[in-house]
Design a protein around this motif. Structure first.
Motif, PDB file in Angstrom:
ATOM      1  N   PHE A  12       7.737   2.806  -0.721  1.00 54.04           N
ATOM      2  CA  PHE A  12       8.820   2.133  -1.421  1.00 54.04           C
ATOM      3  C   PHE A  12       9.028   0.771  -0.765  1.00 54.04           C
ATOM      4  CE2 PHE A  12       9.229   6.564  -2.198  1.00 54.04           C
ATOM      5  CZ  PHE A  12       9.812   6.703  -3.452  1.00 54.04           C
ATOM      6  N   ASP A  13       8.614  -0.282  -1.477  1.00 59.67           N
ATOM      7  CA  ASP A  13       8.664  -1.612  -0.888  1.00 59.67           C
ATOM      8  C   ASP A  13       9.918  -2.360  -1.350  1.00 59.67           C
ATOM      9  OD1 ASP A  13       7.300  -1.643  -3.484  1.00 59.67           O
ATOM     10  OD2 ASP A  13       7.232  -3.816  -3.177  1.00 59.67           O
ATOM     11  N   PHE A  14      10.532  -3.061  -0.411  1.00 62.55           N
ATOM     12  CA  PHE A  14      11.719  -3.852  -0.704  1.00 62.55           C
ATOM     13  C   PHE A  14      11.582  -5.212  -0.036  1.00 62.55           C
ATOM     14  CE2 PHE A  14      13.097   0.576  -0.745  1.00 62.55           C
ATOM     15  CZ  PHE A  14      13.778   0.653  -1.953  1.00 62.55           C
ATOM     16  N   LYS A  15      11.953  -6.262  -0.757  1.00 60.47           N
ATOM     17  CA  LYS A  15      11.990  -7.593  -0.170  1.00 60.47           C
ATOM     18  C   LYS A  15      13.425  -7.825   0.310  1.00 60.47           C
ATOM     19  CE  LYS A  15      10.412 -12.329  -0.791  1.00 60.47           C
ATOM     20  NZ  LYS A  15       9.778 -13.291  -1.717  1.00 60.47           N
ATOM     21  N   ILE A  16      13.641  -7.589   1.589  1.00 55.26           N
ATOM     22  CA  ILE A  16      14.983  -7.578   2.139  1.00 55.26           C
ATOM     23  C   ILE A  16      15.692  -8.924   1.964  1.00 55.26           C
ATOM     24  CG2 ILE A  16      16.355  -7.218   4.219  1.00 55.26           C
ATOM     25  CD1 ILE A  16      15.125  -4.698   3.005  1.00 55.26           C
ATOM     26  N   SER A  17      14.958 -10.015   2.107  1.00 53.71           N
ATOM     27  CA  SER A  17      15.601 -11.331   1.972  1.00 53.71           C
ATOM     28  C   SER A  17      16.184 -11.520   0.574  1.00 53.71           C
ATOM     29  CB  SER A  17      14.607 -12.447   2.291  1.00 53.71           C
ATOM     30  OG  SER A  17      13.491 -12.394   1.414  1.00 53.71           O
ATOM     31  N   ASP A  18      15.487 -11.021  -0.449  1.00 52.25           N
ATOM     32  CA  ASP A  18      16.003 -11.126  -1.820  1.00 52.25           C
ATOM     33  C   ASP A  18      17.245 -10.263  -1.993  1.00 52.25           C
ATOM     34  OD1 ASP A  18      13.982 -12.852  -2.440  1.00 52.25           O
ATOM     35  OD2 ASP A  18      12.814 -11.424  -3.631  1.00 52.25           O
ATOM     36  N   LEU A  19      17.237  -9.088  -1.389  1.00 57.80           N
ATOM     37  CA  LEU A  19      18.396  -8.208  -1.496  1.00 57.80           C
ATOM     38  C   LEU A  19      19.594  -8.806  -0.765  1.00 57.80           C
ATOM     39  CD1 LEU A  19      16.669  -4.738  -0.937  1.00 57.80           C
ATOM     40  CD2 LEU A  19      17.376  -5.768  -3.103  1.00 57.80           C
ATOM     41  N   GLU A  20      19.358  -9.357   0.412  1.00 57.53           N
ATOM     42  CA  GLU A  20      20.455  -9.962   1.171  1.00 57.53           C
ATOM     43  C   GLU A  20      21.066 -11.152   0.433  1.00 57.53           C
ATOM     44  OE1 GLU A  20      19.144  -8.840   5.750  1.00 57.53           O
ATOM     45  OE2 GLU A  20      18.581 -10.787   4.911  1.00 57.53           O
ATOM     46  N   ALA A  21      20.247 -11.843  -0.367  1.00 58.08           N
ATOM     47  CA  ALA A  21      20.741 -13.002  -1.114  1.00 58.08           C
ATOM     48  C   ALA A  21      21.731 -12.600  -2.197  1.00 58.08           C
ATOM     49  CB  ALA A  21      19.566 -13.755  -1.733  1.00 58.08           C
ATOM     50  N   MET A  22      21.814 -11.312  -2.511  1.00 60.10           N
ATOM     51  CA  MET A  22      22.749 -10.839  -3.530  1.00 60.10           C
ATOM     52  C   MET A  22      24.174 -10.694  -2.986  1.00 60.10           C
ATOM     53  SD  MET A  22      20.264  -7.978  -5.284  1.00 60.10           S
ATOM     54  CE  MET A  22      21.472  -7.532  -6.526  1.00 60.10           C
ATOM     55  N   PHE A  23      24.327 -10.734  -1.672  1.00 58.90           N
ATOM     56  CA  PHE A  23      25.652 -10.628  -1.077  1.00 58.90           C
ATOM     57  C   PHE A  23      26.280 -12.017  -0.975  1.00 58.90           C
ATOM     58  CE2 PHE A  23      23.369  -6.993   1.001  1.00 58.90           C
ATOM     59  CZ  PHE A  23      24.048  -6.001   0.314  1.00 58.90           C
TER      60      PHE A  23
END
Length: 219
Positions: free
Chosen positions: A140-151
């Motif tokens: 299960f791959d996640f691009k953490i920087s993209d997710l953090e940009a949602m905050f």
């Protein structure tokens, strides 16, 4: 969307809230799966975003202690839920009749900090994620920087050392997942004993498997 917390609201105790993500698109529109590039990672529908924001408003108005730190599963439905809740908790100015983070004009960035925690992930087996939609290689791959940009800008705590440095292995048993969640709750509580925590996670083992051990710590 469910939440649980220690009922003692004095400053003597640490409080931990656990919240399930909002309404996900594949449960509302099953046809979404037919064309989804990441069918195992469905986002929220609009009603789910609104419900998350409203839950944040209720937390802000009804609990009698501040939330200092938020930890979130990396699945997008949890990140979106947390983003809406954080906007509601931190709003300084918002439009009348606000229903989502889009209606927030300004926020107090000093209110709380947020971090993504792999240990809050969905139970990784065929009971929680259908084998036909799970990644074929079990990764299960996640691009953490993209997710953090949602905050909201400035609220991600990049200095946090996550408890789980990577995703749990696919095929974990219910018992292993329950142990993962219970250990994580205790570890986070011990790591931040003077802070009240909000954990945004999943329903099956995330909340149901952990609610019996929401720890109370004396400062």
């Amino acid at each position: 969307m469910a939440s649980s917390a220690n009922s003692n609201t004095t400053d003597e105790y640490q409080n931990i809230l656990m919240m399930r993500h909002g309404d996900r698109i594949d449960k509302i529109n099953p046809l979404w799966l037919d064309t989804a590039s990441r069918p195992w990672d469905p986002p929220l529908v609009q009603d789910g975003l609104v419900r998350a924001f409203q839950t944040g408003q209720r937390i802000r108005s009804q609990i009698q202690f501040p939330i200092h730190r938020v930890f979130v599963s990396p699945f997008i439905r949890c990140v979106q839920t947390a983003s809406e809740v954080i906007a509601a908790l931190s709003a300084v100015d918002l439009n009348p009749n606000a229903t989502s983070s889009k209606d927030v004009i300004s926020i107090d960035k000093s209110k709380l900090k947020v971090s993504i925690e792999f240990g809050l992930s969905e139970m990784l087996n065929s009971m929680a994620i259908m084998p036909e939609v799970a990644p074929k290689d079990g990764k299960f791959d996640f691009k953490i920087s993209d997710l953090e940009a949602m905050f909201p800008e400035g609220m991600v705590d990049h200095d946090v050392d996550p408890v789980y440095k990577e995703m749990p292995e696919w095929g974990e048993t219910v018992e292993e997942c329950t142990e993962r969640f219970l250990g994580l709750v205790k570890t986070l509580a011990d790591k931040y004993p003077s802070e009240n925590l909000l954990l945004v996670t999943h329903g099956k083992q995330g909340i149901l498997g952990s609610v019996i051990v929401l720890y109370t710590h004396t400062f």
